[in-house]
Design an enzyme around this catalytic site. Structure first.
Site, PDB file in Angstrom:
ATOM      1  N   CYS A 296      49.013 -14.872  29.560  1.00  0.00           N
ATOM      2  CA  CYS A 296      47.593 -15.088  29.334  1.00  0.00           C
ATOM      3  C   CYS A 296      46.812 -15.374  30.610  1.00  0.00           C
ATOM      4  O   CYS A 296      45.579 -15.434  30.591  1.00  0.00           O
ATOM      5  CB  CYS A 296      47.385 -16.229  28.339  1.00  0.00           C
TER       6      CYS A 296
ATOM      7  N   HIS B 197      40.606 -14.114  22.607  1.00  0.00           N
ATOM      8  CA  HIS B 197      41.473 -14.067  23.778  1.00  0.00           C
ATOM      9  C   HIS B 197      42.085 -12.691  23.964  1.00  0.00           C
ATOM     10  O   HIS B 197      43.268 -12.488  23.699  1.00  0.00           O
ATOM     11  CB  HIS B 197      42.555 -15.148  23.618  1.00  0.00           C
TER      12      HIS B 197
END
Lengths: 476, 400
Positions: free
Chosen positions: B88, B344
């Protein structure tokens, strides 16, 4: 004279009340009282292999055996040595002989008798029996069957009970059968089985067993009877003159298949006093009989059947049971489509880590870690050195963190996992087993159990690993 | 000690696609949406870009491997293109590649693009994926919410806080971010929520409910970086520069050593310390004007306030409930709405954070503008609490 050195049973935690089954199927039969009690149901992550490992571990610390046998009519694999997986989970050395045994509901008793005959002086044989027999919804068998296992260590020194006789009456009597690969048993009328098989064969087997010793049924303090139903067990007692004893196993667990003779034997051993005679009768294409005499050591036996009968968690979620057995085509969701193909080269390379729960210990700083690598995880060490194998299976741990994950695909939602800290140091992210209806808290003690990790449905391959189980006494 | 990158690299243009369930857009479309904005903002010809970095995570879900998808989508002039991935933290990693190239003198102008197309799976949540041939055989089948959820019980235990009280602070985190996103047309979710909404939302992974979790969205964001000389030549005022861009990667301690308490991210603390040192910040909480942190889940943001040194250990819940990190608090956090309201798209998030900081530092954040914003921080966390990469970026003015 070979005898039993150690004995234990393992019964899965959940009990499906027979009243729940009667209620679910009540529409299909005339009104009547449901059979009493409950049957043990294996968790989704238990099978005959994991049940056998659990029973073997319940023996406690014992001298290592030279052979392992797994008797079952529901071996997970037809061709991949099931007893070999058991041996690997127990981290036994590779000179140990492993063999599967099966074919009948007395297979556990047959395996025990063979081990008693074959074990050499100074050596030991581990006999495990386990079954998770399938049944069609609505069948009598569905309520009669219980999932359970037993393990007995056999040898010639310091026994709890000595084997002093064995007899068999073989008969291809088809009271029921299950073809290879079939989904369930085909069961015939119980009255015929009672009159033509039990009533004829059981007394004959007992006579062959007791005759050479000049004993009568009255001399037998404990009868461990393995017959598919309580009614047939009562018929066996009546026609042989043996004392039927308690029906608690049938009532609170069910008939444990190939393991039942050994489960019943453990019950007899738990009740026995020194000098008592014990007879085991196992029914299944004939009747097999074993005669034992308890020694002074029998009172040292740590009970495992009595606690299993008393404990157990009532579980009335019948559709969950059906879904987990594949008896209903449950919609597990898109995430369950994930391909679980195994890289067998990696699985073999790490076989001891995975099957025996063996991590590593740094030779320089002594830190225990999982998995074993060539680089120490201790931030104050980080030595680039091969680590010594270190078995974690018999260790204990505490919960350092946990969650109940409802997004994860899982056969028994939610998926529960967390960071588990090992008593000797180190930690690992682990799945928790038997925890759906359990209070969890950081700091709670856990033990480790060998369970199914998951199943590759597409390729029929079961993968195994170890999970954290809240320690006995911490269950809410 | 290396000389570092402080004030050696300027951002001359940025772009950000509208994040959301972009059913009608694929990854190349999203890249073009962000790139055209950045190019126009920079005011340069596309062919002045010397090198490019593509940050994208789920290649099997998204575009194929290598950096070719970037070169081909943008028709770059056969320049050096590199694909990077750090879970991420991929977006910040892409920026780092471009920044280092310019700082090293290997490029005068470089492009960093982060993109993720998550909504082609056909189901909610992040796509199922393998963790590795060995790790699939022993690691639990955890999800992102489940992995981060574990911070909850561990933090509560460590600091003696009741879960119910912790959940109220977590709820405030989400409520605050939702309020901020109302002023952001590029956010996926623009809807006010209350503490009660959050506490009553369906459970996802204890103690997280649905409104403690960021959404799953498509998106892209990109940055064009150059030397300060080129920024001056282009007439940029003020000139936004990188003060620091620090990374710290787990090495297994959290996964396997008993020293980790499960209630913080050591990597964030290390990356933050390195970034603050390079940027010359003696009192980051006082000197920073805004922060964009990795709020994949509300509990993550809570813990990060302590890991970044803004709240004392055990004090984050109280500080949060006091409004310290609200829009009008002492240290505004997630002024753009955060991962919570943008979702996200993994490869894009780090650059989306930088985008907000860049807009704020150039006075172009419209309704969201923090007065006199001169110093901003981004924090991007790749992985799970048990093993992760923390990336901390500090952005400021060339002459500040």
């Amino acid at each position: 004279m070979a005898g039993i050195l150690a004995a234990a049973v393992h019964v899965p935690r959940r009990r499906l009340p027979r009243a729940v089954l009667a209620d679910a199927h009540g529409w299909s039969m005339p009104p009547g009282r449901p059979p009493p009690g409950a049957r043990a149901i294996a968790a989704w992550d238990e099978d005959a292999i994991t049940l056998a490992v659990a029973a073997a571990r319940a023996l406690g610390p014992v001298a290592p055996p030279e052979s392992v046998t797994l008797a079952s009519t529901t071996h997970p694999f037809a061709d991949r040595l099931n007893a070999g997986v058991v041996a690997a989970a127990l981290d036994l050395p590779d000179h140990v002989e492993a063999a599967d045994a099966g074919g009948s509901l007395r297979a556990g008793l047959t395996a025990l008798a063979r081990a008693l005959r074959a074990v050499r002086p100074g050596e030991r044989a581990l006999v495990c029996a386990a079954d998770t027999r399938p049944a069609r919804p609505g069948s009598p068998a569905e309520a009669q069957i219980g999932d359970a296992s037993a393990a007995l260590l056999v040898g010639s020194e310091d026994s709890l009970a000595d084997c002093i006789g064995h007899a068999v009456v073989s008969a291809d009597f088809v009271d029921h059968y299950r073809a290879a690969g079939a989904a369930a048993d085909y069961q015939l009328e119980e009255r015929w089985v009672r009159d033509e098989a039990v009533a004829r064969l059981a007394p004959l087997a007992l006579q062959r067993l007791l005759g050479p010793h000049g004993l009568t049924p009255a001399d037998i303090a404990h009868a461990a009877l393995s017959f598919p139903s309580p009614a047939l067990a009562r018929a066996a007692a009546k026609t042989t003159g043996l004392d039927a004893g308690s029906e608690a196993i049938h009532e609170r667990i069910g008939h444990a298949g190939a393991a039942h003779p050994l489960v019943a034997l453990v019950g007899a051993l738990e009740a026995a006093r020194p000098g008592d005679h014990i007879v085991v009768l196992g029914f299944g294409q004939g009747v097999e009989a074993l005669l034992l005499r308890a020694t002074d050591q029998v009172t040292n036996l740590r009970p495992t059947l009595a606690p299993a009968l008393a404990n157990g968690v009532e579980d009335g979620h019948y559709t969950r049971f059906l879904a987990q057995r594949g008896l209903i085509d449950f919609d597990w969701g898109i995430r369950a489509e994930r391909d679980l193909r195994t890289a067998h080269t990696a699985a073999w390379r790490r076989a001891r880590d995975l099957l025996a729960f063996v991590g590593g210990r740094c030779p320089r700083c002594g830190t225990v870690q999982f998995p074993r690598t060539g680089a120490c995880v201790n931030p104050n060490c980080r030595a680039l050195e091969p680590q010594e194998p270190w078995r974690l299976a018999d260790s204990h741990g505490t919960i350092a963190s946990f969650t109940r994950d409802w997004q994860a695909t899982h056969p028994d939602p939610p998926l529960i996992y967390g960071n588990v800290r090992f008593a000797e140091g180190g930690n690992a992210l682990m799945e928790f087993a038997d925890s759906v209806d359990t209070e969890l808290a950081v700091g709670q003690p856990v033990a480790f159990a060998f369970r199914i990790k998951d199943r590759d449905q597409r390729r029929d391959f079961t993968r195994y690993f170890w999970k954290a189980v809240p320690a006995a006494g911490s269950i809410a | 000690m290396p000389a570092g990158i402080r004030d050696k690299v300027a951002i001359i243009g940025m772009g950000c696609a509208r994040f959301g369930e972009r059913w009608d857009m694929d990854a190349p479309d999203l890249m073009l949406e962000a790139f055209t904005e950045a190019l126009a903002d920079a005011g340069i010809d596309r062919d002045r870009i010397d090198a490019a970095w593509l940050g994208t995570f789920f290649d099997e879900q998204n575009v194929g491997k290598s950096a070719l998808p970037l070169s081909m989508a943008l028709r770059l002039p056969n320049i050096a293109c590199t694909r990077v991935e750090n879970l991420c933290a991929t977006g910040t990693e892409a920026l780092r590649g471009a920044v280092h190239a310019v700082a090293a003198g290997a490029a005068d102008i470089a492009l960093a693009m982060g993109v993720e197309k998550l909504k082609d799976t056909g189901y909610s949540g992040l796509p199922e994926r393998t963790k590795g041939t060995f790790e699939d055989l022993w690691l639990p089948g955890s999800t992102a919410p489940g992995a981060f959820a574990q911070l909850g019980e561990a933090y509560a235990h460590r600091h003696g806080i009741a879960i119910a009280d912790l959940k109220r602070a977590m709820a405030h985190v989400s409520v605050k971010s939702h309020a901020n996103a109302l002023a952001n047309p590029k956010a996926h979710i623009r809807r006010a929520i209350t503490e009660e909404d959050v506490l009553q939302a369906p459970p996802i992974a204890h103690p997280l409910g649905a409104l403690d979790c960021c959404g799953v969205s498509d998106g892209a964001a990109c940055a064009i970086v150059a030397t300060p000389a080129i920024a001056r030549e282009l007439g940029k005022t003020p000139i936004v520069t990188l003060k620091a861009l620090a990374l710290a990667a787990s090495n297994g301690v959290e996964m396997g050593h008993a020293s980790w308490d499960g209630a913080h991210t050591p990597t964030t603390r290390l990356a933050a310390a390195r970034a603050y040192a390079e940027a010359g910040l003696a009192d980051p909480a006082a000197e920073l004007d805004l922060i964009e942190v990795h709020d994949c889940f509300s509990i993550t943001e809570l813990v990060l306030m302590e890991d970044l040194g803004f709240s004392a250990p055990g004090r984050a819940p109280a500080d949060i409930l006091d409004g310290r990190y609200d829009r009008d608090g002492a240290l505004p956090c997630q002024v753009d709405g955060g991962l919570k309201c943008f979702g996200h798209p993994i490869g894009a998030s780090g650059l989306r954070m930088a985008y907000e900081v860049y807009l704020q530092l150039t006075g172009r954040a419209g309704q969201r503008q923090i007065p006199n914003a001169r110093l901003g921080l981004t924090h991007n966390l790749g992985g799970i609490p048990n093993r992760n990469v923390a990336a901390v970026g500090i952005f400021g003015h060339l002459d500040g």
